[in-house]
Scaffold this motif. Structure first.
Motif, mmCIF file in Angstrom:
data_model
loop_
_atom_site.group_PDB
_atom_site.id
_atom_site.type_symbol
_atom_site.label_atom_id
_atom_site.label_comp_id
_atom_site.label_asym_id
_atom_site.label_seq_id
_atom_site.Cartn_x
_atom_site.Cartn_y
_atom_site.Cartn_z
ATOM 1 N N GLY A 29 81.026 -10.781 50.559
ATOM 2 C CA GLY A 29 80.496 -10.490 49.217
ATOM 3 C C GLY A 29 80.231 -11.735 48.401
ATOM 4 O O GLY A 29 80.230 -11.692 47.173
ATOM 5 N N ARG A 30 79.975 -12.869 49.053
ATOM 6 C CA ARG A 30 79.800 -14.138 48.345
ATOM 7 C C ARG A 30 78.323 -14.495 48.163
ATOM 8 O O ARG A 30 77.513 -14.312 49.064
ATOM 9 C CB ARG A 30 80.459 -15.278 49.127
ATOM 10 C CG ARG A 30 81.971 -15.205 49.153
ATOM 11 C CD ARG A 30 82.514 -16.419 49.876
ATOM 12 N NE ARG A 30 83.953 -16.343 50.016
ATOM 13 C CZ ARG A 30 84.657 -17.152 50.788
ATOM 14 N NH1 ARG A 30 84.057 -18.096 51.490
ATOM 15 N NH2 ARG A 30 85.971 -17.032 50.869
ATOM 16 N N SER A 31 78.015 -15.015 47.004
ATOM 17 C CA SER A 31 76.702 -15.617 46.760
ATOM 18 C C SER A 31 76.878 -17.133 46.904
ATOM 19 O O SER A 31 77.996 -17.618 47.059
ATOM 20 C CB SER A 31 76.204 -15.264 45.361
ATOM 21 O OG SER A 31 77.139 -15.710 44.390
ATOM 22 N N PHE A 32 75.773 -17.872 46.867
ATOM 23 C CA PHE A 32 75.884 -19.334 46.883
ATOM 24 C C PHE A 32 74.742 -19.945 46.084
ATOM 25 O O PHE A 32 73.716 -19.313 45.847
ATOM 26 C CB PHE A 32 75.907 -19.880 48.320
ATOM 27 C CG PHE A 32 74.607 -19.740 49.071
ATOM 28 C CD1 PHE A 32 73.660 -20.759 49.080
ATOM 29 C CD2 PHE A 32 74.324 -18.585 49.786
ATOM 30 C CE1 PHE A 32 72.473 -20.640 49.765
ATOM 31 C CE2 PHE A 32 73.131 -18.451 50.486
ATOM 32 C CZ PHE A 32 72.203 -19.477 50.480
ATOM 33 N N GLU A 33 74.977 -21.190 45.660
ATOM 34 C CA GLU A 33 73.967 -21.934 44.895
ATOM 35 C C GLU A 33 73.100 -22.735 45.858
ATOM 36 O O GLU A 33 73.614 -23.576 46.601
ATOM 37 C CB GLU A 33 74.648 -22.885 43.908
ATOM 38 C CG GLU A 33 75.469 -22.196 42.829
ATOM 39 C CD GLU A 33 74.601 -21.449 41.829
ATOM 40 O OE1 GLU A 33 73.516 -21.951 41.489
ATOM 41 O OE2 GLU A 33 75.008 -20.349 41.411
ATOM 42 N N MET A 34 71.801 -22.472 45.861
ATOM 43 C CA MET A 34 70.871 -23.177 46.746
ATOM 44 C C MET A 34 70.572 -24.554 46.163
ATOM 45 O O MET A 34 69.735 -24.713 45.265
ATOM 46 C CB MET A 34 69.588 -22.356 46.909
ATOM 47 C CG MET A 34 68.582 -22.946 47.867
ATOM 48 S SD MET A 34 69.169 -22.874 49.575
ATOM 49 C CE MET A 34 67.767 -23.603 50.415
ATOM 50 N N PHE A 35 71.313 -25.563 46.657
ATOM 51 C CA PHE A 35 71.204 -26.942 46.174
ATOM 52 C C PHE A 35 71.316 -27.015 44.648
ATOM 53 O O PHE A 35 70.712 -27.882 44.013
ATOM 54 C CB PHE A 35 69.892 -27.586 46.639
ATOM 55 C CG PHE A 35 69.812 -27.782 48.127
ATOM 56 C CD1 PHE A 35 70.726 -28.609 48.787
ATOM 57 C CD2 PHE A 35 68.838 -27.130 48.879
ATOM 58 C CE1 PHE A 35 70.657 -28.786 50.162
ATOM 59 C CE2 PHE A 35 68.768 -27.306 50.260
ATOM 60 C CZ PHE A 35 69.679 -28.138 50.904
ATOM 61 N N GLY A 36 72.087 -26.105 44.055
ATOM 62 C CA GLY A 36 72.297 -26.111 42.609
ATOM 63 C C GLY A 36 71.095 -25.654 41.802
ATOM 64 O O GLY A 36 71.119 -25.727 40.571
ATOM 65 N N PHE B 229 69.316 -22.445 42.193
ATOM 66 C CA PHE B 229 69.364 -21.013 41.867
ATOM 67 C C PHE B 229 70.417 -20.352 42.744
ATOM 68 O O PHE B 229 70.862 -20.924 43.745
ATOM 69 C CB PHE B 229 67.992 -20.347 42.061
ATOM 70 C CG PHE B 229 67.401 -20.540 43.435
ATOM 71 C CD1 PHE B 229 67.693 -19.675 44.483
ATOM 72 C CD2 PHE B 229 66.544 -21.616 43.692
ATOM 73 C CE1 PHE B 229 67.148 -19.860 45.746
ATOM 74 C CE2 PHE B 229 65.995 -21.817 44.947
ATOM 75 C CZ PHE B 229 66.299 -20.929 45.977
ATOM 76 N N THR B 230 70.807 -19.152 42.343
ATOM 77 C CA THR B 230 71.846 -18.418 43.067
ATOM 78 C C THR B 230 71.215 -17.485 44.089
ATOM 79 O O THR B 230 70.276 -16.756 43.774
ATOM 80 C CB THR B 230 72.713 -17.603 42.098
ATOM 81 O OG1 THR B 230 73.299 -18.497 41.147
ATOM 82 C CG2 THR B 230 73.809 -16.851 42.829
ATOM 83 N N VAL B 231 71.746 -17.522 45.301
ATOM 84 C CA VAL B 231 71.309 -16.605 46.358
ATOM 85 C C VAL B 231 72.399 -15.544 46.511
ATOM 86 O O VAL B 231 73.524 -15.864 46.891
ATOM 87 C CB VAL B 231 71.088 -17.333 47.693
ATOM 88 C CG1 VAL B 231 70.667 -16.349 48.785
ATOM 89 C CG2 VAL B 231 70.058 -18.446 47.526
ATOM 90 N N PRO B 232 72.094 -14.282 46.191
ATOM 91 C CA PRO B 232 73.103 -13.230 46.321
ATOM 92 C C PRO B 232 73.339 -12.887 47.790
ATOM 93 O O PRO B 232 72.541 -13.279 48.659
ATOM 94 C CB PRO B 232 72.469 -12.053 45.573
ATOM 95 C CG PRO B 232 70.999 -12.280 45.708
ATOM 96 C CD PRO B 232 70.805 -13.768 45.715
ATOM 97 N N PRO B 233 74.407 -12.139 48.101
ATOM 98 C CA PRO B 233 74.618 -11.702 49.488
ATOM 99 C C PRO B 233 73.386 -10.959 50.000
ATOM 100 O O PRO B 233 72.792 -10.160 49.277
ATOM 101 C CB PRO B 233 75.833 -10.775 49.393
ATOM 102 C CG PRO B 233 76.543 -11.204 48.153
ATOM 103 C CD PRO B 233 75.478 -11.683 47.209
ATOM 104 N N LEU B 234 72.978 -11.242 51.228
ATOM 105 C CA LEU B 234 71.765 -10.655 51.790
ATOM 106 C C LEU B 234 71.840 -9.131 51.861
ATOM 107 O O LEU B 234 70.867 -8.440 51.608
ATOM 108 C CB LEU B 234 71.502 -11.203 53.191
ATOM 109 C CG LEU B 234 71.126 -12.676 53.288
ATOM 110 C CD1 LEU B 234 71.001 -13.082 54.748
ATOM 111 C CD2 LEU B 234 69.810 -12.920 52.558
#
Length: 196
Positions: A122-129, A131-136
């Motif tokens: 259930g984790r999102s991540f920051e794409m090189f700071g 924008f945020t990429v939500p769980p697929l």
């Protein structure tokens, strides 16, 4: 002067080296793989906290970049200027094509399993700071262990294939003495140019 044969198509002009975009995608992919591997190893030794989150974000960003670069490479292959084919035994041709397919497959599947792991948690991540990429997608957390095992197996496979790919390029250069390595190098002369 001879007349062209009706219905005959002209052979595409062959180039002694790969085009600039092909070279850029090749070396860019290698740098992204090295960065993804480095951040993957670093994050294993970090305790939970802001520093680890930043490294995980970088690792996921490089993985996503690898997928994008690989898909772009596959799309470009159809339109890239043709490189002069090599004279080589059929088994070497088959081995090279098999290696190519395996590398392309792993360069998509490996980072994809990483993104699926994050989705399962259930984790999102920051794409090189940027924008945020939500769980697929929503996945059962119970799948995390299986996906992690697949990810680790593919990491080892990729390391092995990159090693074989490097050895094959060196074999072409030093044993077979052809231009396979030189024509992928930026701003390098071919053997025929160097011997002229």
């Amino acid at each position: 002067m001879t007349n062209p044969i009706p219905g005959a198509t002209a052979l595409p002009p062959y180039h002694p080296q790969h085009d600039t975009l092909t070279k850029a995608l090749h070396w860019g992919s290698l740098l992204a793989v090295i960065a993804a591997a480095a951040t993957g190893w670093i994050m294993e030794d970090l305790a939970k906290g802001a520093a680890k989150t930043q490294v995980v974000n970088l690792h996921a960003s490089f993985g996503t970049l690898i997928i994008g670069l690989t898909l772009l490479r596959l799309l470009w292959r159809g339109g890239a200027p043709a490189v002069e084919p090599l004279r080589r035994p059929w088994w070497l041709f088959v081995a090279a094509k098999t290696m190519q397919v395996a590398l392309y497959g792993l360069l998509v599947a490996l980072p994809l399993t990483g993104l699926l792991m994050m989705a399962a948690k259930g984790r999102s991540f920051e794409m090189f700071g940027l924008f945020t990429v939500p769980p697929l997608l929503t996945l059962d957390r119970g799948l995390v262990h299986s996906i992690e095992e697949a990810h680790e197996v593919m990491v080892n496979l990729l390391i092995g294939l990159v090693g074989l790919h490097t050895l094959a390029a060196l074999m072409h250069h030093y044993v077979l003495k052809d231009d396979v390595l030189l024509r992928m190098m930026p701003h390098r002369l071919s053997r025929t140019d160097k011997n002229a």
